[in-house]
Write a protein that holds these residues in place. Structure first.
Motif, PDB file in Angstrom:
ATOM      1  N   CYS A 230       0.868  -1.146  -0.073  1.00 43.18           N
ATOM      2  CA  CYS A 230      -0.209  -0.089  -0.085  1.00 43.18           C
ATOM      3  C   CYS A 230       0.927   1.294   0.014  1.00 43.18           C
ATOM      4  CB  CYS A 230      -0.772  -0.050   1.164  1.00 43.18           C
ATOM      5  SG  CYS A 230      -2.235  -1.224   1.042  1.00 43.18           S
TER       6      CYS A 230
ATOM      7  N   ARG B 293      -1.773  14.547   1.178  1.00 40.46           N
ATOM      8  CA  ARG B 293      -1.864  13.521   1.844  1.00 40.46           C
ATOM      9  C   ARG B 293      -2.224  13.649   3.528  1.00 40.46           C
ATOM     10  NH1 ARG B 293       3.184  10.739   0.029  1.00 40.46           N
ATOM     11  NH2 ARG B 293       3.183  10.263   1.962  1.00 40.46           N
TER      12      ARG B 293
ATOM     13  N   ALA C  96      -4.963  12.558   6.003  1.00 42.51           N
ATOM     14  CA  ALA C  96      -4.880  11.586   6.958  1.00 42.51           C
ATOM     15  C   ALA C  96      -5.042  12.091   8.241  1.00 42.51           C
ATOM     16  CB  ALA C  96      -3.343  11.227   6.967  1.00 42.51           C
TER      17      ALA C  96
ATOM     18  N   LEU D 214      -8.797  11.905   8.806  1.00 45.40           N
ATOM     19  CA  LEU D 214      -9.523  10.507   9.241  1.00 45.40           C
ATOM     20  C   LEU D 214      -8.857  10.050  10.496  1.00 45.40           C
ATOM     21  CD1 LEU D 214      -8.419   9.114   5.528  1.00 45.40           C
ATOM     22  CD2 LEU D 214     -10.915   9.585   6.491  1.00 45.40           C
TER      23      LEU D 214
ATOM     24  N   GLY E  49      -7.920   9.410  -1.739  1.00 40.12           N
ATOM     25  CA  GLY E  49      -7.672   7.997  -1.717  1.00 40.12           C
ATOM     26  C   GLY E  49      -5.835   7.581  -1.345  1.00 40.12           C
TER      27      GLY E  49
ATOM     28  N   LEU F   2      -5.645   7.159   2.257  1.00 43.17           N
ATOM     29  CA  LEU F   2      -5.926   5.727   2.679  1.00 43.17           C
ATOM     30  C   LEU F   2      -4.852   5.028   2.447  1.00 43.17           C
ATOM     31  CD1 LEU F   2      -9.810   5.693   1.451  1.00 43.17           C
ATOM     32  CD2 LEU F   2      -8.749   5.755   3.710  1.00 43.17           C
TER      33      LEU F   2
ATOM     34  N   VAL G  69      -2.989   5.841   6.255  1.00 40.27           N
ATOM     35  CA  VAL G  69      -4.074   5.024   6.992  1.00 40.27           C
ATOM     36  C   VAL G  69      -4.194   3.588   7.074  1.00 40.27           C
ATOM     37  CG1 VAL G  69      -6.521   5.194   7.576  1.00 40.27           C
ATOM     38  CG2 VAL G  69      -5.298   7.345   6.929  1.00 40.27           C
ATOM     39  N   VAL G  70      -4.308   3.030   5.916  1.00 39.72           N
ATOM     40  CA  VAL G  70      -4.475   1.781   5.874  1.00 39.72           C
ATOM     41  C   VAL G  70      -3.119   0.869   6.015  1.00 39.72           C
ATOM     42  CG1 VAL G  70      -4.812  -0.283   4.211  1.00 39.72           C
ATOM     43  CG2 VAL G  70      -6.238   1.844   4.111  1.00 39.72           C
TER      44      VAL G  70
END
Length: 285
Positions: free
Chosen positions: A23, A47, A51, A54, A210, A213, A217-218
């Protein structure tokens, strides 16, 4: 949670760690394409802003209790995060993704070497040989500014690791990030120009969401789950493979064909990372 003795647990943890690295590199490859519209600093800032939003929504830091020292550590962690993000983005638009990733990896490698004992510090020499192979200074064709940005990102990553350990000792990981990411977004705001705001559009904002993420985050959530299944030594060993993943992503998605000596240099940096991590990993508490 699965038992630590479950035979499927280490394999699951390894897959989660590899997915997190994938990722990260996919997010970086996409960021390179977007940088043509917003610039490297603009993409890094976008970004970090998403981030921060979120993580704040997920962690709700106002419910946590921070000591003055813990809050200061989280703020410094945000500064390190901003430096690492902005400088690495500035590096990857100048030098190949695999080279930039290997140079940035000198940060955690340096932390592992410094915390190691005995012969573990010899891995620094292996990494130094790898860096020479990556940059080939005798050719004089390397982008020195890109290399300097990557090394600056490495220094920030080293600080990020040390500060993350300190913050993790004081507050939970998500609450620490819920402070550090807004600080990082604020610090990164000083690196952008008003022209970045003028170029923002709904499609670019959606792309920024996107990217946030994909990175960070992911990957953070995947790494968190992986660390519950792996020892710190095993996790660090897997993370040492990130420059190789960056090399493949750069080749497949960005058309960056590495030189043979650069491949050898990345292999040496990875070997040094695995060796230093095995001998200098911090015990989980």
């Amino acid at each position: 949670m699965a038992s630590a003795s479950s035979p499927s647990t280490p394999g699951t943890g390894s897959l989660l760690a590899i997915a997190a690295m994938g990722c990260v590199q996919l997010g970086l490859a996409a960021s390179v394409d977007l940088s043509s519209q917003l610039g490297a600093t603009g993409v890094a800032w976008l970004r970090l802003v998403f981030a921060a939003l979120l993580v704040v929504l997920i962690a709700r830091p106002w419910r946590a209790r921070f000591t003055r020292r813990a809050l200061l550590t989280c703020v410094l962690l945000g500064v390190a995060t901003a430096g690492m993000t902005v400088m690495f983005m500035a590096a990857v638009i100048r030098i190949p993704l695999g080279t930039a990733s290997a140079l940035e990896f000198l940060g955690p490698l340096g932390v592992a070497v410094a915390s190691g004992r005995g012969t573990s510090r010899l891995w620094a020499l292996v990494a130094a040989v790898g860096v020479i192979g990556l940059t080939e200074p005798w050719h004089g064709g390397v982008d020195l500014l890109g290399v300097c940005f990557a090394l600056g990102a490495a220094a920030c990553w080293a600080g990020y690791i040390v500060l993350t350990q300190r913050a993790g000792d004081a507050v939970t990981g998500l609450h620490a990030l819920a402070v550090s990411f807004p600080v990082a977004a604020l610090v990164a705001s000083f690196a952008i120009t008003p022209a970045v705001l003028q170029h923002l559009s709904w499609p670019l904002l959606a792309a920024g969401l996107g990217l946030a993420l994909l990175l960070p985050v992911v990957p953070f959530l995947l790494e968190f789950l992986a660390l519950r299944r792996l020892s710190t030594s095993a996790f660090g060993t897997l993370m040492s493979l990130e420059p190789a993943i960056a090399l493949m992503v750069g080749f497949l998605l960005l058309g960056q064909v590495p030189r043979p000596l650069a491949v050898a240099g990345i292999a040496l940096v990875i070997a040094a990372g695995i060796g230093a991590t095995r001998s200098g990993a911090r015990d989980a508490r």
